[in-house]
Design a protein around this motif. Structure first.
Motif, PDB file in Angstrom:
ATOM      1  N   HIS A  32       0.599  -1.578   0.365  1.00  0.00           N
ATOM      2  CA  HIS A  32       0.067   0.270   0.097  1.00  0.00           C
ATOM      3  C   HIS A  32       0.940   1.394   0.083  1.00  0.00           C
ATOM      4  O   HIS A  32       0.481   2.507  -0.375  1.00  0.00           O
ATOM      5  CB  HIS A  32      -0.699  -0.124   1.034  1.00  0.00           C
ATOM      6  CG  HIS A  32      -2.147  -1.360   1.312  1.00  0.00           C
ATOM      7  ND1 HIS A  32      -2.262  -0.992   0.612  1.00  0.00           N
ATOM      8  CD2 HIS A  32      -2.168  -2.395   1.759  1.00  0.00           C
ATOM      9  CE1 HIS A  32      -3.813  -2.524   0.601  1.00  0.00           C
ATOM     10  NE2 HIS A  32      -2.498  -3.207   1.359  1.00  0.00           N
TER      11      HIS A  32
ATOM     12  N   LYS B 136       3.578   4.560  -0.844  1.00  0.00           N
ATOM     13  CA  LYS B 136       3.073   5.089  -2.537  1.00  0.00           C
ATOM     14  C   LYS B 136       4.390   5.917  -2.486  1.00  0.00           C
ATOM     15  O   LYS B 136       5.155   6.093  -1.346  1.00  0.00           O
ATOM     16  CB  LYS B 136       2.414   6.128  -2.600  1.00  0.00           C
ATOM     17  CG  LYS B 136       0.524   5.242  -2.989  1.00  0.00           C
ATOM     18  CD  LYS B 136      -0.710   6.267  -2.712  1.00  0.00           C
ATOM     19  CE  LYS B 136      -1.768   5.522  -3.322  1.00  0.00           C
ATOM     20  NZ  LYS B 136      -1.877   4.435  -1.925  1.00  0.00           N
ATOM     21  N   GLN B 137       4.637   6.789  -3.162  1.00  0.00           N
ATOM     22  CA  GLN B 137       6.191   7.363  -3.354  1.00  0.00           C
ATOM     23  C   GLN B 137       6.004   8.636  -1.826  1.00  0.00           C
ATOM     24  O   GLN B 137       6.938   9.552  -2.090  1.00  0.00           O
ATOM     25  CB  GLN B 137       6.412   8.496  -5.039  1.00  0.00           C
ATOM     26  CG  GLN B 137       7.447   9.510  -4.840  1.00  0.00           C
ATOM     27  CD  GLN B 137       7.618   9.280  -6.108  1.00  0.00           C
ATOM     28  OE1 GLN B 137       7.496   8.773  -7.206  1.00  0.00           O
ATOM     29  NE2 GLN B 137       8.403  10.589  -6.330  1.00  0.00           N
ATOM     30  N   ASN B 138       4.418   9.459  -1.493  1.00  0.00           N
ATOM     31  CA  ASN B 138       4.350   9.976  -0.798  1.00  0.00           C
ATOM     32  C   ASN B 138       4.670   9.561   1.184  1.00  0.00           C
ATOM     33  O   ASN B 138       4.513  10.089   1.605  1.00  0.00           O
ATOM     34  CB  ASN B 138       3.619  10.877  -1.416  1.00  0.00           C
ATOM     35  CG  ASN B 138       1.905   9.499  -0.726  1.00  0.00           C
ATOM     36  OD1 ASN B 138       2.030   9.078  -1.217  1.00  0.00           O
ATOM     37  ND2 ASN B 138       0.959  10.589  -0.661  1.00  0.00           N
ATOM     38  N   ASP B 139       5.392   8.378   0.542  1.00  0.00           N
ATOM     39  CA  ASP B 139       5.448   7.458   2.018  1.00  0.00           C
ATOM     40  C   ASP B 139       7.001   7.206   2.283  1.00  0.00           C
ATOM     41  O   ASP B 139       7.417   7.197   3.055  1.00  0.00           O
ATOM     42  CB  ASP B 139       4.893   6.099   1.825  1.00  0.00           C
ATOM     43  CG  ASP B 139       3.452   6.572   2.024  1.00  0.00           C
ATOM     44  OD1 ASP B 139       2.351   7.080   2.348  1.00  0.00           O
ATOM     45  OD2 ASP B 139       2.495   6.118   1.271  1.00  0.00           O
TER      46      ASP B 139
END
Length: 151
Positions: free
Chosen positions: A84, A86-89
């Motif tokens: 789950h 994503k790049q923003n994580d």
């Protein structure tokens, strides 16, 4: 409390969409004194995969990864969370791995590093190294893990 029944119930909940009652049940299990029940609840959250569930899973992983000798639980929760991410994580994962987790649990967090976009994660690791405040050995190890990943 019969732990087998609780874990089976949590697995059943994972197969269905969350509702008010199932969310309350999983939230309660996430706070259980039994680590195995917490892991089952985390797997249910990962199976649900909605934004609220993933946020709860991240919060539980942050808490448990700070504790000593929680490799099994950290690994299971990381595996539930990894699909789950994503790049923003990236910043959250790097902070968890390099700063807030117990060093003995870091290997169990490796699956999170491997699930992130490789080029951007390596770039951010280099920035963290240049900014200081992190152990260069931990950064080198994280880079090696990421470079071996397929993403």
């Amino acid at each position: 409390m019969e732990l087998d029944k609780v874990s089976k119930r949590l697995s059943e909940l994972a197969a269905n969409k969350p509702n008010r009652y199932s969310v309350e049940e999983v939230d309660s299990a996430l706070e259980s004194k039994h680590e195995g029940i917490q892991v089952c609840a985390a797997k249910t959250l990962g199976a649900w995969g909605d934004e609220k569930s993933i946020e709860k899973l991240k919060n539980r992983l942050e808490k448990i990864s700070k504790l000593p000798a929680r490799w099994g639980a950290v690994s299971a929760m990381s595996k539930s969370l990894a699909p789950h991410l994503k790049q923003n994580d990236i910043d959250w994962v790097l902070s968890l791995y390099l700063n807030s987790s117990n060093p003995h649990n870091r290997f169990s967090l490796s699956v999170l590093l491997m699930s992130l976009p490789k080029i951007e994660t390596l770039r951010k690791l280099e920035l963290k190294l240049n900014q200081g405040g992190v152990d260069p050995k931990d950064v080198r190890y994280a880079k090696a893990i990421i470079q071996k990943s397929a993403i």
